[in-house]
Design a protein around this motif. Sequence first.
Motif, PDB file in Angstrom:
ATOM      1  N   PHE A  10       0.826  -1.193   0.000  1.00 40.18           N
ATOM      2  CA  PHE A  10       0.000   0.000   0.000  1.00 40.18           C
ATOM      3  C   PHE A  10       0.869   1.255   0.000  1.00 40.18           C
ATOM      4  N   PHE A  11       1.892   1.245   0.848  1.00 38.83           N
ATOM      5  CA  PHE A  11       2.715   2.453   0.927  1.00 38.83           C
ATOM      6  C   PHE A  11       3.611   2.617  -0.283  1.00 38.83           C
ATOM      7  N   VAL A  12       4.107   1.504  -0.812  1.00 41.29           N
ATOM      8  CA  VAL A  12       4.882   1.613  -2.047  1.00 41.29           C
ATOM      9  C   VAL A  12       4.017   2.271  -3.107  1.00 41.29           C
ATOM     10  N   ARG A  13       2.766   1.831  -3.196  1.00 37.16           N
ATOM     11  CA  ARG A  13       1.872   2.375  -4.195  1.00 37.16           C
ATOM     12  C   ARG A  13       1.570   3.851  -3.915  1.00 37.16           C
ATOM     13  N   LEU A  14       1.383   4.155  -2.636  1.00 36.38           N
ATOM     14  CA  LEU A  14       1.066   5.533  -2.277  1.00 36.38           C
ATOM     15  C   LEU A  14       2.196   6.474  -2.688  1.00 36.38           C
ATOM     16  N   PHE A  15       3.411   6.053  -2.401  1.00 41.36           N
ATOM     17  CA  PHE A  15       4.519   6.960  -2.671  1.00 41.36           C
ATOM     18  C   PHE A  15       4.981   6.902  -4.117  1.00 41.36           C
ATOM     19  N   PHE A  16       5.106   5.694  -4.652  1.00 41.97           N
ATOM     20  CA  PHE A  16       5.774   5.582  -5.950  1.00 41.97           C
ATOM     21  C   PHE A  16       4.814   5.257  -7.081  1.00 41.97           C
ATOM     22  N   GLY A  17       3.544   5.020  -6.751  1.00 38.75           N
ATOM     23  CA  GLY A  17       2.617   4.628  -7.802  1.00 38.75           C
ATOM     24  C   GLY A  17       2.633   3.131  -8.028  1.00 38.75           C
ATOM     25  N   ARG A  18       3.823   2.545  -8.061  1.00 40.35           N
ATOM     26  CA  ARG A  18       3.939   1.102  -8.271  1.00 40.35           C
ATOM     27  C   ARG A  18       5.347   0.650  -7.901  1.00 40.35           C
ATOM     28  N   ASP A  19       5.540  -0.657  -7.896  1.00 41.66           N
ATOM     29  CA  ASP A  19       6.865  -1.189  -7.609  1.00 41.66           C
ATOM     30  C   ASP A  19       7.877  -0.701  -8.629  1.00 41.66           C
ATOM     31  N   ALA A  20       9.109  -0.661  -8.207  1.00 37.08           N
ATOM     32  CA  ALA A  20      10.165  -0.225  -9.108  1.00 37.08           C
ATOM     33  C   ALA A  20      10.318  -1.216 -10.253  1.00 37.08           C
ATOM     34  N   ASP A  21      10.721  -0.704 -11.420  1.00 38.92           N
ATOM     35  CA  ASP A  21      10.947  -1.582 -12.565  1.00 38.92           C
ATOM     36  C   ASP A  21      12.424  -1.907 -12.726  1.00 38.92           C
ATOM     37  N   SER A  22      13.175  -1.802 -11.658  1.00 35.16           N
ATOM     38  CA  SER A  22      14.585  -2.162 -11.737  1.00 35.16           C
ATOM     39  C   SER A  22      14.972  -2.853 -10.448  1.00 35.16           C
ATOM     40  N   GLU A  23      16.066  -3.580 -10.536  1.00 38.37           N
ATOM     41  CA  GLU A  23      16.532  -4.316  -9.371  1.00 38.37           C
ATOM     42  C   GLU A  23      16.873  -3.421  -8.190  1.00 38.37           C
ATOM     43  N   VAL A  24      17.533  -2.275  -8.474  1.00 35.12           N
ATOM     44  CA  VAL A  24      17.976  -1.443  -7.353  1.00 35.12           C
ATOM     45  C   VAL A  24      16.813  -0.913  -6.532  1.00 35.12           C
ATOM     46  N   GLY A  25      15.678  -0.724  -7.161  1.00 36.62           N
ATOM     47  CA  GLY A  25      14.565  -0.180  -6.423  1.00 36.62           C
ATOM     48  C   GLY A  25      13.699  -1.239  -5.785  1.00 36.62           C
ATOM     49  N   TYR A  26      13.531  -2.347  -6.493  1.00 36.86           N
ATOM     50  CA  TYR A  26      12.527  -3.338  -6.150  1.00 36.86           C
ATOM     51  C   TYR A  26      12.763  -4.015  -4.799  1.00 36.86           C
ATOM     52  N   GLY A  27      11.689  -4.379  -4.154  1.00 29.19           N
ATOM     53  CA  GLY A  27      11.758  -5.200  -2.941  1.00 29.19           C
ATOM     54  C   GLY A  27      12.533  -4.516  -1.823  1.00 29.19           C
ATOM     55  N   LEU A  28      13.596  -5.187  -1.368  1.00 26.86           N
ATOM     56  CA  LEU A  28      14.380  -4.619  -0.280  1.00 26.86           C
ATOM     57  C   LEU A  28      15.397  -3.607  -0.786  1.00 26.86           C
ATOM     58  N   GLY A  29      15.324  -3.256  -2.032  1.00 26.78           N
ATOM     59  CA  GLY A  29      16.193  -2.209  -2.575  1.00 26.78           C
ATOM     60  C   GLY A  29      15.807  -0.853  -2.023  1.00 26.78           C
ATOM     61  N   SER A  30      15.945   0.177  -2.831  1.00 29.72           N
ATOM     62  CA  SER A  30      15.746   1.510  -2.267  1.00 29.72           C
ATOM     63  C   SER A  30      14.286   1.749  -1.887  1.00 29.72           C
ATOM     64  N   ASP A  31      13.342   1.113  -2.562  1.00 35.08           N
ATOM     65  CA  ASP A  31      11.948   1.275  -2.127  1.00 35.08           C
ATOM     66  C   ASP A  31      11.753   0.712  -0.729  1.00 35.08           C
TER      67      ASP A  31
END
Lengths: 399, 585, 231
Positions: A10-31
Amino acid sequence: MMTTLAIHDFFVRLFFGRDADSEVGYGLGSDGLFIFIWWVGVFFFVLLMALMFWWSWKYRRQPGKPAQVSASHNTVLEITWSVIPTLILVVIFFWGYDGYLKAQMPEGSSEEVDLTAYKWGWGMTYNTGWGADETVSLGSRDDIPVFYMPEDTPVLLKMSSQDVIHSFWVPDFRTKLDVMPNRYTPYSFRAAALDDADERVKTKTVKIADAERENVRYRDHWIFCAEYCGDLHSEMGAILRVVSKEDYEWWKAQPRYGVNTNPVEVGEKVYIGQGCATCHSIDGSAGTGPTWYEAYGRPVDFVDGSQMSQSDIDADPLLWDNYIRESILYPAAKLHAGYGNQMPSYDGRLSEVELRGLIAYIRSLSGLDIETENIPGFEELDEQTDGSDDGSMQANAEG
Amino acid sequence: MTTVDRALDHVHDDHHDVPYLTPKGGPVATVWDWMTTVDHKKIGVMYLFSVLFMFFLGGVAALMLRIELLEPTRQTAAGLTGAAFAGGEGSSVGAVGQFYNTVMTMHGAIMVFMFIVPGIPASLGNFFLPLMLGAKDVAFPRLNLASWYVYVFGSMFGVYVILTGGVDTGWTFYTPYSTTTDGQPQVVAMILAVFVLGFSSIFTGLNFIVTVHKLRPPGMGWFDMPLFIWALYATSIIQVLATPVIGVTFLLLLFERLFQIGIFDPGLGGDPVLFQHFFWFYSHPVVYVMILPAMGIISEVLAIHSRKRLFGYRAIAFSSLAIAAVSFLVWGHHMFTSQGELAAMIFSALTFLVAIPTAVKVFNWIATLYKGSIAWNTPMLYAMQFLFLFSIGGLTGLPLGALSTDLHLHDSYFVVAHFHYVMFGGTVIAFLSGIHHWWPKMFGRMYNEFWAKIGCALVFVGFNVTFFTQFFLGTQGMPRRYASYVDEFTTLHQISTYGSWVLALGFVVHLFVFIHSLIVGERAPQNPWGGLSLEWETDPVPLEHNFRHEPICKHGPYDFETTVPPGCDEKDFPLPPQDEVRTVH
Amino acid sequence: MATFDSQASDVAGDGAKAPLWKRYKAGHHWRTQDDEFDAAKIGIWLFLATEVLLFSGLFCAYAVFRMLYPEAISAGSGYLDWRFGFSNTVVLLISSFTMAMAIRDVQLNRQRWATINLSITWVCAALFLAIKFIFEYGPKWAEGKRPGNLFDYAYASTSHEHVWWSIYYMSTGVHATHVLIGMGLIAWLIYRQRKGAYGPTHFTMMEGVGLYWHIVDLVWIFLFPLLYLVH
Ligand code: HEA
Ligand code: HEA
Ligand code: CUA
Ligand SMILES: [Cu+2]
């Protein structure tokens, strides 16, 4: 567990719109780190504000009653509230550093693409020598290039700027890097694979000159310039289009014009695609370089005092063609009076066909007859040596 | 606790025993008197009006930015605000984008260099630092006046730039953009303006440090000083040590711009990143120049209006110095996307280090409220608003300081939101708190509490609506310094713009409250809030030479439990049972 | 309203015959004259700190370009004649010495010697600038050894010599400006000292300018080896 994940989403969506489309952002990455910091923030903020409002209400001033007596410091308490934030900050620091290293280090054997930034646009040159082919519109511009990139493949952009500092940012990839005028900087990413459940993934038929490929699945991402660079900074965008590896290989190898492409059109493509448009106008307005509007065939004064006079031009029908050619390949050789030596050399960056296209294009801007005869395709031209004049140019210069 | 009796009262001539606001003869004589005064109070008041005027100019520019951003494409500015903007036509402001860019630059440069950096220290600081020390003036009164003139002179350059079409470099003046963009005379004027303003800043800082060292009343030790003084002292150290570096940076930039000396210009072999290092070496410490005095005000206001000794006085005092020291080591966190890995790692780590003393302060402030006697008046409401907004601002500094998240957030609206929360939500809010708190002492009149609270509420709502939205804009990918944007950001931008109108309305209310108070406000008593620091021992309007007798320090600034405030009745400010006080402490 | 050196108190005071320095009264907001003197001294030291930071910016630029273009920097310093730099170092050291002596003289009320020493200091400062302009700036500029884009030296041996000259002119130029300001201040001191403004109990302004002058000297002591000697 499910609910925690749901709340996280929910919060990922609230802040970023959606999950990151790259490894660095996704999951335990910067998001993930961002959401962690968010929770730390929420915890302390809510705690402190609750105390503030509660106490300032509970202990609001009442006439005739003094403040109650209480201690004005407490060593244990003070040490506790210094140490706990410190520990949390240590965690945040290492988490962030780890993610940063992953974003900065290009993975081995990646696809390398050259990127140039200029005021105000992006150019990419793939290892086939070609660049973008399509454009879309953004704000007041309709020349926003579309760059194809392979899915799930490490890509390294070797970036440099032709003028001031720009910054390459793909928000969906959650990372950006400055583009410098005096050195190369590496932007590396691995775009997430195309997922058919994703509503952004679409299909279309891609046309490049004579070639066509159906059912190309793709997903678009915005590229923004994130370092302030002047007037059109906010419209210095581009589209990064993720496609399958096969589609990508096909796309980057296709010649951008066909056998039947009119040379003027080739010239126009180059004019936009190679960034000529940044400095040379085609409507007579002033720019960093001389305008192309009605330039062809007119006398020119050079910085060193010499000139190309009308009689010279009349005497040698190829004089202007050669002047353009020289100015593109060795810009410093003859400098147009009133302009500085600012143009980069395009030696080795333009094919013979493209050079001729440019000449034809510039000529067309002087309203001279346009040679409509087809020019040979890419491969054919390579076989001919460039000394062989096909005569058409000559004929036109006289017109 | 200070208990010093000074037997010898200064003999003074009666000529100076008039309130400092009393006009000297006719209007011409009065104006002349103000323009040549070396009285720290008058200089403080002149500074107050000057910086508020600059804030107004910067605020108008901000509203214009917000109007342009109502729509994704570039058009509003040309039609609507373009006509209203001085020099809009026939000036060097060319394209629409350039128009936005110049307004954006003016907004940032005015707000930072001409409003917030001199802001609190030069106005409230100038007025109250000597008073709180029981002194007659600052150490070097003429230098103080010089500082104001230099400030006005420097700001004139800035105004010249606005009137002639503006500069479009952003307040950071990054090379090579700033050395190549059009509008040579404007860019040069702006660089000179900042250079000149630096001197004014150094003069004030130097003056304060010496004043604190040499003009404390005998017996008032370092730890008997009010925390506002501590904050100003730490601020001054930063000002004196950091400003020369921006001086030399802008000198080099000036020569680069005028003669292309090739230090920063990559075309000539210079290093543009070197400029960034130089710039942030000053401009990071300077954000603490903005916030430390604000923190000082908050310490005063929280203590006095909740009638409580500040929790952890020493921790607050030391953390000011700690912040000042560490602030010099973190500048690289503005450049994570343009520097090497090792540097980035070190700067990130140090950035978190500087957050700790700040966190300590926040905890101490909240703890101060515990068991207080808390007045719900405008200064206090603003102080609570500060705690609310500054915490958000500071906490959002954390994802900026963390390396991987900053790669995404850098130069996005998240940064814009962060720094407005700390600069506006922190400094400006504290400034407002301080202005209301000390207004009666400065002008001898009370303000209208009801309307001031309305203004306070409007500012709170307007501010949050304007800037909270910008966090989401930032995380979703909206870059800063954009005159236009892609459609998906429209809604958030529009909410933000509407918020800025509420915010502006709040300021209009405050403006009227101030004007109303100056004209018909009720006469203020000597000590309306029951303060214990020395400024409350003066007459309702301080005399030209501040005190009737050299003040006698019989108590520390926060001894609310044992002292009836000077000029106050014990009925209004009752003391707790004294035996209880003795057992607790 | 005195800061370091009160004009207002010149007229006031007792016995009109007594020299100015005896009649000096501290500004009204000071408790004692000593406090005022101490304050002025702290003020000057703080000001000197700002000067050091100002120049350290230039030293940093030097260091950075030394790293980036070592050949250009060493070629550049090769063009400088250490003998001029050295003479100037000596000249400044002498002036620093006479400045200190002048303060000492004033403290001992040796007014004639104070005038002489101050004058020597002033002359040395002028000499420094003369050497700088006549033997260094002038010829170099004429040969085209100029900063940045103005660079026009036909025999340059390395690619970034113009950057070296930028560093050279900026750092010595800012220093020379300080010398010039110092000359103005010393001239003012001579004028006031001739009028009897400074003596054993009041020499704040002398002390202040003296400290300033030493820091100007000190900066040169760093500039000289960096620019002239290190290749
Ligand atoms: C008043 C001014 C001010 C203040 C006080 C701060 C305070 C902080 N700032 Fe900010 N900052 C700016 C003004 C300020 N900043 C400006 C103007 C810019 C942009 C300049 C530009 O590019 O134009 C900027 C940009 C900026 C960046 C660069 C972003 C980028 O461009 O990529 C970073 C990165 O590290 C940063 C970090 C911080 C941190 C960690 C703090 C810390 O000091 C904050 C500490 C405070 C708290 C932590 C909150 C209170 C504490 C609690 C509620 C208790 C709980 C706490 C913990 C558990 C830690 N700031
Ligand atoms: C002290 C610092 C400060 C303050 C207070 C503000 C206040 C405001 N700022 Fe800020 N801003 C900056 C410092 C500040 N700003 C900086 C440094 C930048 C970066 C620039 C750059 O990128 O180079 C920036 C950039 C910036 C941007 C981003 C521009 C971009 O990146 O494209 C935006 C956009 O919304 C914005 C909006 C606002 C708004 C709506 C206010 C409002 O809060 C303004 C409210 C004020 C008023 C509306 C004035 C009204 C006054 C009256 C009516 C009279 C009252 C008079 C008395 C009280 C006497 N600012
Ligand atoms: Cu390119 Cu901004
Ligand atoms: Cu910072």
